[in-house]
Design a protein around this motif. Sequence first.
Motif, PDB file in Angstrom:
ATOM      1  N   THR A 252       1.054  21.231 -22.599  1.00 53.49           N
ATOM      2  CA  THR A 252       0.204  20.894 -21.452  1.00 53.49           C
ATOM      3  C   THR A 252       0.996  20.983 -20.158  1.00 53.49           C
ATOM      4  O   THR A 252       0.512  21.495 -19.151  1.00 53.49           O
ATOM      5  N   LYS A 253       2.212  20.460 -20.187  1.00 55.37           N
ATOM      6  CA  LYS A 253       3.067  20.549 -19.001  1.00 55.37           C
ATOM      7  C   LYS A 253       3.333  22.003 -18.651  1.00 55.37           C
ATOM      8  O   LYS A 253       3.279  22.384 -17.468  1.00 55.37           O
ATOM      9  N   LEU A 254       3.632  22.811 -19.645  1.00 55.93           N
ATOM     10  CA  LEU A 254       3.932  24.217 -19.391  1.00 55.93           C
ATOM     11  C   LEU A 254       2.728  24.936 -18.793  1.00 55.93           C
ATOM     12  O   LEU A 254       2.873  25.738 -17.857  1.00 55.93           O
ATOM     13  N   ALA A 255       1.532  24.648 -19.311  1.00 55.41           N
ATOM     14  CA  ALA A 255       0.323  25.279 -18.766  1.00 55.41           C
ATOM     15  C   ALA A 255       0.104  24.871 -17.310  1.00 55.41           C
ATOM     16  O   ALA A 255      -0.320  25.686 -16.483  1.00 55.41           O
ATOM     17  N   ALA A 256       0.411  23.612 -16.983  1.00 54.94           N
ATOM     18  CA  ALA A 256       0.280  23.151 -15.600  1.00 54.94           C
ATOM     19  C   ALA A 256       1.303  23.831 -14.702  1.00 54.94           C
ATOM     20  O   ALA A 256       1.002  24.214 -13.567  1.00 54.94           O
ATOM     21  N   ILE A 257       2.515  23.976 -15.188  1.00 55.66           N
ATOM     22  CA  ILE A 257       3.559  24.662 -14.425  1.00 55.66           C
ATOM     23  C   ILE A 257       3.128  26.082 -14.071  1.00 55.66           C
ATOM     24  O   ILE A 257       3.339  26.556 -12.955  1.00 55.66           O
ATOM     25  N   GLU A 258       2.508  26.743 -15.022  1.00 53.78           N
ATOM     26  CA  GLU A 258       2.097  28.135 -14.821  1.00 53.78           C
ATOM     27  C   GLU A 258       0.727  28.259 -14.161  1.00 53.78           C
ATOM     28  O   GLU A 258       0.309  29.375 -13.831  1.00 53.78           O
ATOM     29  N   GLY A 259       0.013  27.141 -13.978  1.00 54.50           N
ATOM     30  CA  GLY A 259      -1.342  27.217 -13.431  1.00 54.50           C
ATOM     31  C   GLY A 259      -2.253  28.028 -14.329  1.00 54.50           C
ATOM     32  O   GLY A 259      -3.129  28.774 -13.869  1.00 54.50           O
ATOM     33  N   HIS A 260      -2.077  27.861 -15.643  1.00 52.51           N
ATOM     34  CA  HIS A 260      -2.745  28.686 -16.664  1.00 52.51           C
ATOM     35  C   HIS A 260      -3.923  27.914 -17.244  1.00 52.51           C
ATOM     36  O   HIS A 260      -3.741  26.983 -18.032  1.00 52.51           O
ATOM     37  N   GLU A 315      -8.334  14.344 -19.553  1.00 53.85           N
ATOM     38  CA  GLU A 315      -7.573  13.106 -19.360  1.00 53.85           C
ATOM     39  C   GLU A 315      -6.119  13.229 -19.827  1.00 53.85           C
ATOM     40  O   GLU A 315      -5.305  12.326 -19.578  1.00 53.85           O
ATOM     41  N   ASP A 316      -5.784  14.328 -20.506  1.00 54.03           N
ATOM     42  CA  ASP A 316      -4.411  14.532 -20.980  1.00 54.03           C
ATOM     43  C   ASP A 316      -3.628  15.507 -20.105  1.00 54.03           C
ATOM     44  O   ASP A 316      -2.482  15.838 -20.415  1.00 54.03           O
ATOM     45  N   ARG A 317      -4.216  15.945 -18.998  1.00 54.11           N
ATOM     46  CA  ARG A 317      -3.561  16.918 -18.129  1.00 54.11           C
ATOM     47  C   ARG A 317      -2.845  16.201 -16.973  1.00 54.11           C
ATOM     48  O   ARG A 317      -3.339  15.207 -16.454  1.00 54.11           O
ATOM     49  N   PRO A 318      -1.713  16.736 -16.554  1.00 52.60           N
ATOM     50  CA  PRO A 318      -1.047  16.194 -15.354  1.00 52.60           C
ATOM     51  C   PRO A 318      -1.711  16.718 -14.091  1.00 52.60           C
ATOM     52  O   PRO A 318      -2.669  17.495 -14.148  1.00 52.60           O
ATOM     53  N   ASN A 319      -1.209  16.291 -12.946  1.00 51.01           N
ATOM     54  CA  ASN A 319      -1.684  16.826 -11.673  1.00 51.01           C
ATOM     55  C   ASN A 319      -1.157  18.252 -11.534  1.00 51.01           C
ATOM     56  O   ASN A 319       0.029  18.471 -11.277  1.00 51.01           O
ATOM     57  N   VAL A 320      -2.031  19.219 -11.703  1.00 51.36           N
ATOM     58  CA  VAL A 320      -1.617  20.616 -11.780  1.00 51.36           C
ATOM     59  C   VAL A 320      -1.049  21.105 -10.451  1.00 51.36           C
ATOM     60  O   VAL A 320      -0.045  21.828 -10.425  1.00 51.36           O
ATOM     61  N   THR A 321      -1.656  20.689  -9.351  1.00 46.23           N
ATOM     62  CA  THR A 321      -1.208  21.169  -8.041  1.00 46.23           C
ATOM     63  C   THR A 321       0.238  20.777  -7.777  1.00 46.23           C
ATOM     64  O   THR A 321       1.063  21.594  -7.351  1.00 46.23           O
ATOM     65  N   ILE A 322       0.576  19.509  -8.029  1.00 48.81           N
ATOM     66  CA  ILE A 322       1.935  19.028  -7.782  1.00 48.81           C
ATOM     67  C   ILE A 322       2.934  19.760  -8.669  1.00 48.81           C
ATOM     68  O   ILE A 322       3.974  20.247  -8.204  1.00 48.81           O
ATOM     69  N   VAL A 323       2.632  19.833  -9.961  1.00 48.17           N
ATOM     70  CA  VAL A 323       3.566  20.446 -10.908  1.00 48.17           C
ATOM     71  C   VAL A 323       3.738  21.935 -10.628  1.00 48.17           C
ATOM     72  O   VAL A 323       4.858  22.470 -10.681  1.00 48.17           O
ATOM     73  N   PHE A 324       2.627  22.612 -10.337  1.00 50.92           N
ATOM     74  CA  PHE A 324       2.667  24.046 -10.055  1.00 50.92           C
ATOM     75  C   PHE A 324       3.599  24.348  -8.889  1.00 50.92           C
ATOM     76  O   PHE A 324       4.463  25.234  -8.973  1.00 50.92           O
ATOM     77  N   TRP A 378      12.867  17.244 -10.852  1.00 53.93           N
ATOM     78  CA  TRP A 378      12.492  15.962 -11.442  1.00 53.93           C
ATOM     79  C   TRP A 378      11.016  15.661 -11.242  1.00 53.93           C
ATOM     80  O   TRP A 378      10.371  15.043 -12.109  1.00 53.93           O
ATOM     81  N   VAL A 379      10.445  16.082 -10.110  1.00 52.51           N
ATOM     82  CA  VAL A 379       8.996  15.933  -9.927  1.00 52.51           C
ATOM     83  C   VAL A 379       8.250  16.727 -10.988  1.00 52.51           C
ATOM     84  O   VAL A 379       7.281  16.244 -11.591  1.00 52.51           O
ATOM     85  N   THR A 380       8.702  17.949 -11.226  1.00 54.48           N
ATOM     86  CA  THR A 380       8.074  18.777 -12.260  1.00 54.48           C
ATOM     87  C   THR A 380       8.146  18.097 -13.623  1.00 54.48           C
ATOM     88  O   THR A 380       7.163  18.046 -14.367  1.00 54.48           O
ATOM     89  N   THR A 381       9.318  17.555 -13.950  1.00 54.18           N
ATOM     90  CA  THR A 381       9.519  16.918 -15.248  1.00 54.18           C
ATOM     91  C   THR A 381       8.668  15.667 -15.415  1.00 54.18           C
ATOM     92  O   THR A 381       7.991  15.494 -16.439  1.00 54.18           O
ATOM     93  N   GLU A 382       8.701  14.794 -14.411  1.00 51.31           N
ATOM     94  CA  GLU A 382       8.058  13.490 -14.572  1.00 51.31           C
ATOM     95  C   GLU A 382       6.555  13.547 -14.342  1.00 51.31           C
ATOM     96  O   GLU A 382       5.780  12.931 -15.084  1.00 51.31           O
ATOM     97  N   VAL A 383       6.113  14.257 -13.324  1.00 53.44           N
ATOM     98  CA  VAL A 383       4.670  14.391 -13.101  1.00 53.44           C
ATOM     99  C   VAL A 383       4.063  15.234 -14.209  1.00 53.44           C
ATOM    100  O   VAL A 383       2.940  14.965 -14.666  1.00 53.44           O
ATOM    101  N   GLY A 384       4.801  16.237 -14.680  1.00 54.66           N
ATOM    102  CA  GLY A 384       4.290  17.080 -15.758  1.00 54.66           C
ATOM    103  C   GLY A 384       4.100  16.346 -17.069  1.00 54.66           C
ATOM    104  O   GLY A 384       3.331  16.785 -17.928  1.00 54.66           O
ATOM    105  N   ARG A 385       4.803  15.231 -17.259  1.00 55.10           N
ATOM    106  CA  ARG A 385       4.654  14.433 -18.482  1.00 55.10           C
ATOM    107  C   ARG A 385       3.380  13.589 -18.468  1.00 55.10           C
ATOM    108  O   ARG A 385       2.888  13.177 -19.524  1.00 55.10           O
ATOM    109  N   GLN A 386       2.870  13.291 -17.293  1.00 52.85           N
ATOM    110  CA  GLN A 386       1.698  12.421 -17.183  1.00 52.85           C
ATOM    111  C   GLN A 386       0.500  13.032 -17.923  1.00 52.85           C
ATOM    112  O   GLN A 386       0.406  14.255 -18.036  1.00 52.85           O
ATOM    113  N   PRO A 387      -0.379  12.169 -18.422  1.00 54.78           N
ATOM    114  CA  PRO A 387      -0.496  10.720 -18.227  1.00 54.78           C
ATOM    115  C   PRO A 387       0.303   9.885 -19.233  1.00 54.78           C
ATOM    116  O   PRO A 387      -0.036   8.726 -19.465  1.00 54.78           O
ATOM    117  N   TRP A 388       1.345  10.469 -19.813  1.00 52.02           N
ATOM    118  CA  TRP A 388       2.121   9.775 -20.842  1.00 52.02           C
ATOM    119  C   TRP A 388       3.433   9.255 -20.270  1.00 52.02           C
ATOM    120  O   TRP A 388       4.131   9.985 -19.567  1.00 52.02           O
TER     121      TRP A 388
END
Length: 481
Positions: A252-260, A315-324, A378-388
């Motif tokens: 999920t984090k990886l998909a958010a990073i890629e905006g996929h 509900e299991d996705r992070p904030n995509v804009t921030i992580v991207f 670190w923003v990518t790592t920590e925000v990308g982990r959310q909501p966990w």
Amino acid sequence: MDLGLTALELARIQFAFTVSFHIIFPATSIGLACFLAMLEWRWLRTNNPIYQDLFKFWIKIFAVAFGMGVVSGVVMSYQFGTNWSEFSRIAGSVTGPLLTYEVLSAFFLEAGFLGIMLFGWGRVSRKAHFFATLMVAIGTCISMFWILSSNSWMQTPQGFAIENGIIVPQDWWAIVFNPSFPYRFAHMATAAFLVSALLVVGTAAWHLIKGRRDELIKKSFSMGLWMVLVTSLAQVFIGDNHGLNTLEHQPTKLAAIEGHWETNHDHGMPLLLFAIPDMENEQNKYEIGIPNLGSIILKHSLNGTVTGLKDFAAEDRPNVTIVFWSFRVMVGLGMLMVTLSLIALWLRKRNRLYETSWFHKFAFIMGPSGYIALLAGWVTTEVGRQPWVIYGVMRTKEGLSHTVSADQVGLTLIIFVAVYTIVFGSGIYYIAKLLFKGPEFIYSQKPEIAGLGHFKTPMRPLSAVDESIDDTDVRQEKNHD
């Protein structure tokens, strides 16, 4: 005091604020400790007093950064008991011992030899002092080992069972060396070396711009650029492998990073260079990308399939804009670091490294880029982990203390912002003044020529940095000449 935010949101902001302030100081002290060990080793091997003078200068920066790192780390850790007591109650049997190991194996090692490193010059033998410096450098890396192990376990938890709602350790080897730990440890260690190398390069570049061409500045510039070359290229390789590990364990984090958003079943995934993710409509706006390159990088295949965000519950996705965007800031700066080091290599071949003014300006601008990239990572790592808070095991909202209110957290957040701005802002300002003042000749010129005294050993801790930074420094003007 109604800030319009919930206690959970304010607690997350507070932790993000304090950890962002904190991380820049350990990253600086880790890299500088190793740089100081290198300088002292070179001095012992060559007896070149230039290395002594550089050691004298950079140990001041290290001392201030180390002190602020310790203080900010202690303050940050209290939040586990105030704002995140449920997290501590449920997961403390894992995270508590890991942080204890850090104190027992690293902090005691650093504290035991730090005094000799800072105040033992001239009071112990040369080899004994170098041993102390080496132990402090090793201690900072051991500290990073345990901190990264704890954080990586929260990203890719292994080796535990849940009994009566409490996480119970089952396999400490699996906990410590969890799947993401080797990649994240290597990534962070390299980032710390990059941060410090760019700090050294940016400082030397400033003095080159101002006209200094003495051996202290040239040596700093050269050594820093060699380190940037090695670490920036290594970071490309480490980052690529870290990304593959994230794809496997945190898709999920990886998909958010890629905006996929859509899983690509019958075509390759593009590598997006620019986009504005629209989380509400589950799509991107204004996409600019390179076709199939995403699949090539992540799957090593022209049409490799990568799971899209729509295949995960909203509900299991992070904030995509921030992580991207945080990821692209980190990678973009990383590419500029590689560019900087390659241009430096080209200028070395032409014997123009110290005479090319536009490159010095570029190097000076790149000085703080390590810190920006570090925070973006670190923003990518920590925000990308959310909501966990513990990926796939415990949601962040479940770790919040039951007894804290939004008003309480909001008030302490305001206090933190005010105090941190004053205290750590003053420390950063002091470091900046020292950097702009620059290294000075002590051992490498006779006192009557350099206009300086001997490298005296301070008698008390607050004397480790023993210079006024506001007086006019006539001696530096002589160095410029």
